[in-house]
Enzyme design. Structure first.
Site, mmCIF file in Angstrom:
data_model
loop_
_atom_site.group_PDB
_atom_site.id
_atom_site.type_symbol
_atom_site.label_atom_id
_atom_site.label_comp_id
_atom_site.label_asym_id
_atom_site.label_seq_id
_atom_site.Cartn_x
_atom_site.Cartn_y
_atom_site.Cartn_z
ATOM 1 N N HIS A 203 -25.380 12.463 3.410
ATOM 2 C CA HIS A 203 -25.699 12.276 3.010
ATOM 3 C C HIS A 203 -25.665 14.025 1.824
ATOM 4 C CE1 HIS A 203 -29.271 8.566 2.205
ATOM 5 N NE2 HIS A 203 -29.253 8.993 3.947
ATOM 6 N N ALA B 31 -24.761 -2.217 8.990
ATOM 7 C CA ALA B 31 -25.379 -1.595 9.613
ATOM 8 C C ALA B 31 -24.917 -0.007 9.737
ATOM 9 C CB ALA B 31 -24.316 -2.087 10.867
ATOM 10 N N GLY B 32 -24.414 0.388 8.299
ATOM 11 C CA GLY B 32 -24.668 1.568 8.270
ATOM 12 C C GLY B 32 -22.956 1.744 8.304
ATOM 13 N N GLU C 275 -18.589 -0.343 -7.042
ATOM 14 C CA GLU C 275 -20.006 -0.091 -6.556
ATOM 15 C C GLU C 275 -20.525 0.436 -7.216
ATOM 16 O OE1 GLU C 275 -20.365 -0.785 -3.086
ATOM 17 O OE2 GLU C 275 -22.171 -0.244 -2.058
ATOM 18 N N ASP D 87 -17.524 6.658 1.920
ATOM 19 C CA ASP D 87 -16.959 4.953 2.621
ATOM 20 C C ASP D 87 -15.392 5.022 2.003
ATOM 21 O OD1 ASP D 87 -19.234 5.207 3.352
ATOM 22 O OD2 ASP D 87 -20.429 3.367 2.237
ATOM 23 N N TYR E 3 -32.817 5.568 -0.868
ATOM 24 C CA TYR E 3 -30.984 6.267 -1.326
ATOM 25 C C TYR E 3 -30.943 6.585 -2.653
ATOM 26 C CZ TYR E 3 -26.430 6.455 -1.016
ATOM 27 O OH TYR E 3 -25.017 7.356 -0.972
HETATM 28 C C1 GLA Z 1 -24.454 5.321 2.260
HETATM 29 C C2 GLA Z 1 -23.408 5.143 1.027
HETATM 30 C C3 GLA Z 1 -22.628 6.767 1.226
HETATM 31 C C4 GLA Z 1 -23.422 8.100 1.551
HETATM 32 C C5 GLA Z 1 -23.667 7.644 3.258
HETATM 33 C C6 GLA Z 1 -24.870 8.820 3.349
HETATM 34 O O1 GLA Z 1 -23.344 4.671 3.321
HETATM 35 O O2 GLA Z 1 -22.258 4.654 0.537
HETATM 36 O O3 GLA Z 1 -21.822 6.941 -0.029
HETATM 37 O O4 GLA Z 1 -23.982 8.759 1.755
HETATM 38 O O5 GLA Z 1 -24.961 6.287 2.694
HETATM 39 O O6 GLA Z 1 -24.462 9.849 4.745
#
Ligand code: GLA
Length: 371
Positions: A32, A115-116, A152, A164, A215
């Site tokens: 973040h 899943a992050g 995105e 990402d 978010y």
């Molecule tokens: C998601 C978003 C990223 C980043 C993370 C938190 O994965 O796609 O751009 O903000 O959350 O670090």
């Protein structure tokens, strides 16, 4: 089954197939802060998405993914499984590649969704590369990052930072990337030096908040913090008293953003010349900040983090946007099985743990199309 075989099984043989593969990513530290122009340490991982495409005999786009098929005439999002893939096609058209024809598209993944671990960026980048192969274009890795960000932000409408996309494109086997999210580039590649220290991730059944309300609110709050303290990005030095004077919750949000960037700088030094135990402490400090100041954790994620450290992990934290998703733990190789088992047990139904390795990004995995 691979994606090309899935495509032929679904719509029959015939026509040349082009494929693109992208890994997911793990954020080691720096959660973040990317949308606030901060620094992040992250790596591409050895879990992948492959997208295969060929010209369609139909006049529409036909997509097969996760046992479902859709047929679409338009590329703009409409809330089905085609959105991510066709968002990449739309981004290519906006970049001037108007000649993308109607396509048959198949998706196969070892990377879990939501899943992050950046499955959205991975699907987008794999699609971009497959379609670029079909239209015979070779592009720079930075263009893949740029177009994936258009997909995105402008097409899916999620106000994310570049973490990402940079990770899944530029990752290199065995390296952690130091990402500069202000200039949108890789500042350094730092080799993972500890043979006896491993990363274990545990995904939970709680789906993470991919661009959801929580978010978006955090992105807005981080922007308000930067404006209030007169900083261009999270990389600037800000007087802690100025942050403490902000109205709640901006005081806490600001403390996370600036202390997390500081943790990234310390972690980069530790990766170069410190110990895995030092890095573990930084991971745990990051989780406390994400939980208490940024308020993006959940009781389940906190329980999985506690289970990891109780089982001997050197440190653990939630990974990705939070509000669900996965937990990352750093531990000695000898403790990895016990830590993974403890995390899985704490995650309850649907919890799965496995070891991650820093691996090659899409730019290395698709030479020829990405130059
Ligand atoms: C998601 C978003 C990223 C980043 C993370 C938190 O994965 O796609 O751009 O903000 O959350 O670090």
């Amino acid at each position: 089954m691979d994606a090309a075989a899935l495509l032929e099984r679904t719509w029959g043989g015939g026509g040349e197939i082009f494929s693109g593969t992208s890994p997911g990513r793990v954020t080691l530290i720096g959660e973040h802060v990317d949308y606030a122009g901060g620094l992040v340490l992250a790596a591409a991982i050895d879990s992948f998405v492959t997208v295969s495409v060929r010209r369609s005999a139909a006049s529409t786009f036909r997509i097969v993914s996760s046992g479902r098929t859709v047929e679409r005439a338009e590329t703009m999002p409409c809330g089905d499984i085609g959105d991510r893939i066709l968002g990449a096609v739309e981004a290519l058209r906006r970049a001037g590649h108007w000649t993308v024809p109607a396509l048959d598209i198949a998706v196969e993944a070892s990377l879990p969704e939501s899943a992050g671990l950046a499955s959205s960026a991975a699907v987008t980048c794999a699609t971009l590369i497959a379609v670029l192969g079909l239209i015979g274009a070779s592009v720079a890795a930075s263009e893949i990052v740029e177009w994936a960000l258009v997909a995105e932000r402008d097409i899916a409408g999620i106000p994310c930072g570049p973490l990402d996309q940079l990770s899944v494109v530029f990752g290199r086997s065995g390296d952690v990337l130091l990402l500069n999210c202000l200039s949108i580039e890789v500042d350094a590649r730092i080799p993972w030096r500890w043979d006896d220290a491993v990363l274990v991730v545990c995904s939970t059944a709680e789906r993470h908040d991919n661009g959801g309300d929580g978010y978006r609110q955090r992105v807005e709050e981080a922007g308000e913090v930067l404006a209030a303290v007169g900083a261009m990005s999270a990389q600037e030095t800000v007087d802690p008293a100025a942050l403490a004077a902000l109205p709640p919750p901006l005081d806490r949000r600001g403390r996370h953003v600036f202390t997390e960037t500081n943790r990234v700088q310390r972690a980069a030094e530790v990766l170069r010349s410190g110990t895995a135990a030092d890095l573990g402490d930084i991971l745990s400090a990051s989780h406390a900040s994400l939980r208490d100041d940024y308020e993006v954790s959940t009781p389940l994620l906190d329980a999985v983090v506690a289970a990891a450290t109780d089982a001997g992990a050197l440190g653990a934290r939630l990974v990705g946007a939070g509000f669900g998703g996965s937990v990352l733990a750093l531990c000695s190789e000898a403790d990895a099985d016990a830590v993974g088992a403890a995390m899985t047990a704490a995650a309850g139904d649907g919890g799965v743990a496995w070891q991650l390795r820093p691996d090659a990004g899409a730019a290395w995995m698709n030479p020829g199309t990405v130059v």
